[in-house]
Design a protein around this motif. Structure first.
Motif, mmCIF file in Angstrom:
data_model
loop_
_atom_site.group_PDB
_atom_site.id
_atom_site.type_symbol
_atom_site.label_atom_id
_atom_site.label_comp_id
_atom_site.label_asym_id
_atom_site.label_seq_id
_atom_site.Cartn_x
_atom_site.Cartn_y
_atom_site.Cartn_z
ATOM 1 N N ASP A 24 0.823 -1.156 0.165
ATOM 2 C CA ASP A 24 -0.017 -0.048 0.020
ATOM 3 C C ASP A 24 0.847 1.303 -0.044
ATOM 4 O OD1 ASP A 24 1.042 -0.407 2.634
ATOM 5 O OD2 ASP A 24 -0.960 0.399 3.586
ATOM 6 N N PHE A 25 2.322 1.195 -0.620
ATOM 7 C CA PHE A 25 3.060 2.380 -0.533
ATOM 8 C C PHE A 25 2.489 3.152 -1.646
ATOM 9 C CE2 PHE A 25 5.652 -0.689 1.724
ATOM 10 C CZ PHE A 25 5.884 -0.068 2.798
ATOM 11 N N ARG A 26 2.033 4.433 -1.301
ATOM 12 C CA ARG A 26 1.736 5.597 -2.564
ATOM 13 C C ARG A 26 2.916 6.189 -3.269
ATOM 14 N NH1 ARG A 26 -3.588 7.263 -2.844
ATOM 15 N NH2 ARG A 26 -4.987 6.207 -1.117
ATOM 16 N N ARG A 27 3.942 6.274 -2.518
ATOM 17 C CA ARG A 27 5.077 6.897 -3.089
ATOM 18 C C ARG A 27 6.415 6.023 -2.788
ATOM 19 N NH1 ARG A 27 4.363 13.221 -2.421
ATOM 20 N NH2 ARG A 27 2.408 13.337 -3.062
ATOM 21 N N SER A 28 7.495 6.041 -3.494
ATOM 22 C CA SER A 28 8.567 5.417 -3.192
ATOM 23 C C SER A 28 9.347 5.978 -2.154
ATOM 24 C CB SER A 28 9.526 5.651 -4.648
ATOM 25 O OG SER A 28 8.846 4.924 -5.603
ATOM 26 N N LEU A 29 10.143 5.152 -1.488
ATOM 27 C CA LEU A 29 10.702 5.718 -0.367
ATOM 28 C C LEU A 29 11.794 4.585 -0.265
ATOM 29 C CD1 LEU A 29 10.002 3.941 2.797
ATOM 30 C CD2 LEU A 29 7.909 4.519 1.439
ATOM 31 N N VAL A 30 12.828 5.202 0.876
ATOM 32 C CA VAL A 30 14.188 4.655 1.312
ATOM 33 C C VAL A 30 13.996 4.182 2.885
ATOM 34 C CG1 VAL A 30 16.397 4.280 1.469
ATOM 35 C CG2 VAL A 30 15.555 5.754 -0.536
ATOM 36 N N MET A 31 14.009 3.019 3.129
ATOM 37 C CA MET A 31 13.974 2.443 4.464
ATOM 38 C C MET A 31 15.315 2.091 4.891
ATOM 39 S SD MET A 31 10.700 0.313 5.192
ATOM 40 C CE MET A 31 8.950 0.885 4.943
ATOM 41 N N TYR A 32 15.659 2.314 6.264
ATOM 42 C CA TYR A 32 17.119 2.010 6.576
ATOM 43 C C TYR A 32 17.168 1.174 8.037
ATOM 44 C CZ TYR A 32 16.527 6.276 9.441
ATOM 45 O OH TYR A 32 15.999 7.114 10.311
ATOM 46 N N ARG A 33 18.132 0.512 8.125
ATOM 47 C CA ARG A 33 18.406 -0.279 9.426
ATOM 48 C C ARG A 33 19.128 0.844 10.476
ATOM 49 N NH1 ARG A 33 22.452 -5.287 8.150
ATOM 50 N NH2 ARG A 33 22.506 -5.121 10.278
ATOM 51 N N SER A 34 18.892 0.584 11.625
ATOM 52 C CA SER A 34 19.675 1.396 12.576
ATOM 53 C C SER A 34 21.030 1.434 12.312
ATOM 54 C CB SER A 34 19.476 0.834 13.971
ATOM 55 O OG SER A 34 20.015 1.515 14.932
ATOM 56 N N GLY A 35 21.466 2.808 12.388
ATOM 57 C CA GLY A 35 22.870 3.374 12.208
ATOM 58 C C GLY A 35 23.315 3.592 10.620
ATOM 59 N N PHE A 36 22.187 3.489 9.698
ATOM 60 C CA PHE A 36 22.319 3.818 8.248
ATOM 61 C C PHE A 36 21.892 4.838 7.744
ATOM 62 C CE2 PHE A 36 23.958 -0.610 9.295
ATOM 63 C CZ PHE A 36 25.387 -0.518 8.847
ATOM 64 N N GLU A 37 21.338 5.700 8.488
ATOM 65 C CA GLU A 37 20.428 6.834 8.036
ATOM 66 C C GLU A 37 21.254 7.488 6.790
ATOM 67 O OE1 GLU A 37 17.707 10.600 9.364
ATOM 68 O OE2 GLU A 37 18.899 9.424 10.827
ATOM 69 N N GLY A 38 22.434 8.034 6.864
ATOM 70 C CA GLY A 38 23.225 8.522 6.098
ATOM 71 C C GLY A 38 23.300 8.039 4.844
ATOM 72 N N GLU A 39 23.476 6.662 4.865
ATOM 73 C CA GLU A 39 23.480 6.008 3.438
ATOM 74 C C GLU A 39 21.927 6.016 2.605
ATOM 75 O OE1 GLU A 39 24.792 5.286 6.379
ATOM 76 O OE2 GLU A 39 26.639 4.242 6.003
ATOM 77 N N ALA A 40 21.081 5.842 3.739
ATOM 78 C CA ALA A 40 19.615 5.910 3.141
ATOM 79 C C ALA A 40 19.581 7.349 2.334
ATOM 80 C CB ALA A 40 18.634 5.674 4.176
ATOM 81 N N ARG A 41 19.793 8.267 3.146
ATOM 82 C CA ARG A 41 19.519 9.789 2.514
ATOM 83 C C ARG A 41 20.399 9.938 1.307
ATOM 84 N NH1 ARG A 41 16.160 12.334 5.211
ATOM 85 N NH2 ARG A 41 15.753 11.984 7.446
ATOM 86 N N ARG A 42 21.550 9.331 1.366
ATOM 87 C CA ARG A 42 22.370 9.426 0.015
ATOM 88 C C ARG A 42 21.616 8.868 -1.187
ATOM 89 N NH1 ARG A 42 27.632 6.578 -0.101
ATOM 90 N NH2 ARG A 42 26.725 5.215 -1.628
ATOM 91 N N PRO A 54 13.056 4.955 9.132
ATOM 92 C CA PRO A 54 13.519 3.818 9.555
ATOM 93 C C PRO A 54 12.738 2.368 9.009
ATOM 94 C CG PRO A 54 13.183 5.337 11.384
ATOM 95 C CD PRO A 54 12.609 5.869 9.953
ATOM 96 N N LEU A 55 13.317 1.298 9.191
ATOM 97 C CA LEU A 55 12.501 0.158 9.060
ATOM 98 C C LEU A 55 11.173 0.204 9.535
ATOM 99 C CD1 LEU A 55 14.864 -2.692 9.220
ATOM 100 C CD2 LEU A 55 14.131 -1.708 7.044
ATOM 101 N N ASP A 56 10.167 -0.018 8.617
ATOM 102 C CA ASP A 56 8.664 0.148 9.085
ATOM 103 C C ASP A 56 7.930 -1.089 8.435
ATOM 104 O OD1 ASP A 56 6.226 0.497 10.042
ATOM 105 O OD2 ASP A 56 5.862 2.269 8.870
ATOM 106 N N GLY A 57 7.527 -2.133 8.967
ATOM 107 C CA GLY A 57 7.129 -3.396 8.201
ATOM 108 C C GLY A 57 8.112 -4.186 7.667
ATOM 109 N N LEU A 58 9.351 -3.929 8.038
ATOM 110 C CA LEU A 58 10.363 -4.755 7.159
ATOM 111 C C LEU A 58 11.331 -5.252 8.285
ATOM 112 C CD1 LEU A 58 11.459 -3.221 3.850
ATOM 113 C CD2 LEU A 58 10.232 -5.280 4.139
ATOM 114 N N ARG A 59 11.665 -6.518 8.394
ATOM 115 C CA ARG A 59 12.846 -6.769 9.475
ATOM 116 C C ARG A 59 14.204 -7.049 8.822
ATOM 117 N NH1 ARG A 59 8.352 -10.138 10.130
ATOM 118 N NH2 ARG A 59 9.368 -11.674 8.566
ATOM 119 N N VAL A 60 14.952 -6.633 9.828
ATOM 120 C CA VAL A 60 16.492 -6.706 9.257
ATOM 121 C C VAL A 60 16.822 -7.980 8.451
ATOM 122 C CG1 VAL A 60 18.883 -6.996 9.845
ATOM 123 C CG2 VAL A 60 17.286 -5.223 11.211
#
Length: 74
Positions: A24-42, A54-60
């Motif tokens: 049900d995702f209306r728009r594309s997005l990037v999710m990240y594991r704890s400690g990897f927000e910088g990589e996700a933003r890049r 952060p991860l939401d609905g996905l597990r590591v």
């Protein structure tokens, strides 16, 4: 496959592809594991995406070893 090819053009490694547990995702997005927000933003900046969360609905373990996940919206 087309999205993975686009990501590879920016020299990112692709750990794998698959279906998210939700569709049900209306728009594309990037999710990240704890400690990897910088990589996700890049990645989001490279793909011109605004949503980075952060991860939401996905597990590591769902990430197949990856640090971030690109979720394609409709």
């Amino acid at each position: 496959a087309a999205a993975a090819d686009r990501v590879r053009r920016f020299d990112y490694l692709i750990a794998g592809t698959g279906d998210a547990p939700r569709t049900d995702f209306r728009r594309s997005l990037v999710m990240y594991r704890s400690g990897f927000e910088g990589e996700a933003r890049r990645l989001a900046a490279d793909l011109k995406l605004k949503r980075v969360i952060p991860l939401d609905g996905l597990r590591v373990r769902d990430l197949q070893g990856a640090h971030v996940a690109l979720i394609l919206g409709r």
